[in-house]
Design a protein around this motif. Structure first.
Motif, mmCIF file in Angstrom:
data_model
loop_
_atom_site.group_PDB
_atom_site.id
_atom_site.type_symbol
_atom_site.label_atom_id
_atom_site.label_comp_id
_atom_site.label_asym_id
_atom_site.label_seq_id
_atom_site.Cartn_x
_atom_site.Cartn_y
_atom_site.Cartn_z
ATOM 1 N N PHE A 1 -4.198 50.695 -36.810
ATOM 2 C CA PHE A 1 -3.254 51.003 -35.734
ATOM 3 C C PHE A 1 -3.072 52.494 -35.477
ATOM 4 O O PHE A 1 -2.162 52.888 -34.753
ATOM 5 C CB PHE A 1 -1.896 50.386 -36.058
ATOM 6 N N ASN B 1 -3.795 40.721 -30.366
ATOM 7 C CA ASN B 1 -3.885 40.949 -31.812
ATOM 8 C C ASN B 1 -4.314 39.601 -32.414
ATOM 9 O O ASN B 1 -3.503 38.693 -32.567
ATOM 10 C CB ASN B 1 -2.529 41.403 -32.347
ATOM 11 N N LEU C 1 5.478 39.917 -31.531
ATOM 12 C CA LEU C 1 5.025 41.299 -31.552
ATOM 13 C C LEU C 1 6.067 42.215 -32.180
ATOM 14 O O LEU C 1 7.274 41.995 -32.062
ATOM 15 C CB LEU C 1 4.683 41.751 -30.135
ATOM 16 N N TYR C 2 5.578 43.257 -32.813
ATOM 17 C CA TYR C 2 6.419 44.137 -33.631
ATOM 18 C C TYR C 2 7.145 45.159 -32.751
ATOM 19 O O TYR C 2 6.793 46.328 -32.680
ATOM 20 C CB TYR C 2 5.546 44.830 -34.679
ATOM 21 N N ASP C 3 8.179 44.689 -32.060
ATOM 22 C CA ASP C 3 9.054 45.573 -31.288
ATOM 23 C C ASP C 3 10.314 45.814 -32.111
ATOM 24 O O ASP C 3 11.414 45.387 -31.744
ATOM 25 C CB ASP C 3 9.387 44.935 -29.938
ATOM 26 N N SER D 1 9.218 50.725 -33.147
ATOM 27 C CA SER D 1 7.867 50.468 -32.638
ATOM 28 C C SER D 1 7.930 49.497 -31.468
ATOM 29 O O SER D 1 8.855 48.687 -31.369
ATOM 30 C CB SER D 1 6.992 49.880 -33.744
ATOM 31 N N GLU E 1 5.033 47.192 -30.167
ATOM 32 C CA GLU E 1 3.676 46.649 -30.119
ATOM 33 C C GLU E 1 3.370 46.040 -28.757
ATOM 34 O O GLU E 1 2.229 46.061 -28.288
ATOM 35 C CB GLU E 1 3.495 45.610 -31.225
ATOM 36 N N SER E 2 4.394 45.520 -28.085
ATOM 37 C CA SER E 2 4.169 44.845 -26.809
ATOM 38 C C SER E 2 3.675 45.790 -25.713
ATOM 39 O O SER E 2 3.183 45.324 -24.678
ATOM 40 C CB SER E 2 5.445 44.147 -26.349
#
Length: 258
Positions: free
Chosen positions: A46, A91, A109-111, A115, A117-118
């Motif tokens: 990442f 992903n 997703l890692y929001d 962070s 991710e979206s």
């Protein structure tokens, strides 16, 4: 059923990472593993822009994974990135024995923790399980582990083993959260959950990039009652564990959840 988790740090280069898959899959096969799980973002980590590196399921990374799986007679599970239809990526986790290729696109997703991710990743929608090695295997990815319903649904779909490739970003209490969540989701799924994380930084105090969104290590296998079957520390390592699959129906009979 003997399984392995390859805990290592992927690089920004898909070609190098495909070579790492070949190297670590060979080690796992030599240890008698029938299935080896690599981390999330194994194709490229990442620290780089993902869209320019994204590949289709017939691209070079999956092709190499298929060749490796066939050569060693193992199932290879690994994280990669596919192009999405809106300029972002999916992903994706692939599982292959060389012949068959199953794929799961990360749903959650890692929001979190600052962070998003979206912004670069489009969420998937489908639950994925498949028959292999005399059992049913489910797929999930990293932040999915915070969502119990997904693992309950994997149980309802019959999964007895869940592969969980992960790139668990470091931070305060993150190792504790990771270990607790894997064990909790194993109890929800009443299944074995194999969490394979990117390795942690062995010298975090000396490395200014130690908090990069890579991993903390501490890969583990949790059993259907939430017990730890096997675990690692922070550094690069191969975890091998034997799973007694008879314990899954025994747990489900003892503790009915539907």
């Amino acid at each position: 059923m003997r399984v392995a988790a390859a805990q290592l740090r992927s690089t920004p280069d898909p070609g190098i990472n495909a070579g790492l898959v070949a190297e670590w899959a060979a080690r796992a096969a030599d240890a008698g593993a029938q299935l080896v799980v690599f981390p999330e973002a194994m194709m490229a980590n990442f620290t780089v822009k993902l869209a320019p590196l994204a590949q289709t399921l017939d691209g070079p990374f999956v092709t190499r994974a298929r060749e490796v799986a066939a050569a060693h007679g193992v199932w290879v599970v690994a994280g990669m990135f596919e192009p999405a239809d809106d300029g972002r990526v999916h992903n994706t986790v692939i599982a292959t024995d060389g012949d068959r290729v199953h794929h799961y696109r990360k749903q959650h997703l890692y929001d979190s923790f600052g962070s998003q991710e979206s912004k670069t990743v489009k969420a998937g929608t489908d639950l994925v399980t498949f028959e292999a090695l005399g059992t049913r295997i489910g797929l999930a990815t990293c932040y999915d582990v915070r969502f119990a319903e997904q693992f309950i649904n994997l149980r309802r779909a019959g999964a007895e083993v869940v592969c969980l490739p992960t790139s668990w970003a470091p931070g305060p209490q993150k190792v504790d959260q990771w270990q607790l969540l894997v064990r909790a989701r194993a109890m929800d799924a009443q299944a074995f959950v194999l969490g394979a994380d990117q390795a942690g930084d062995p010298n975090p105090d000396d490395n200014p990039k130690s908090r990069a969104p890579l991993g903390v290590g501490y890969s583990l296998v949790a059993g259907p009652l939430g017990e730890v079957v096997a675990k690692l520390g922070a550094n690069d390592d191969l975890m091998v564990a034997d799973l007694d699959l008879d314990r899954v129906p025994a747990a489900r009979a003892a503790i009915p959840m539907d």
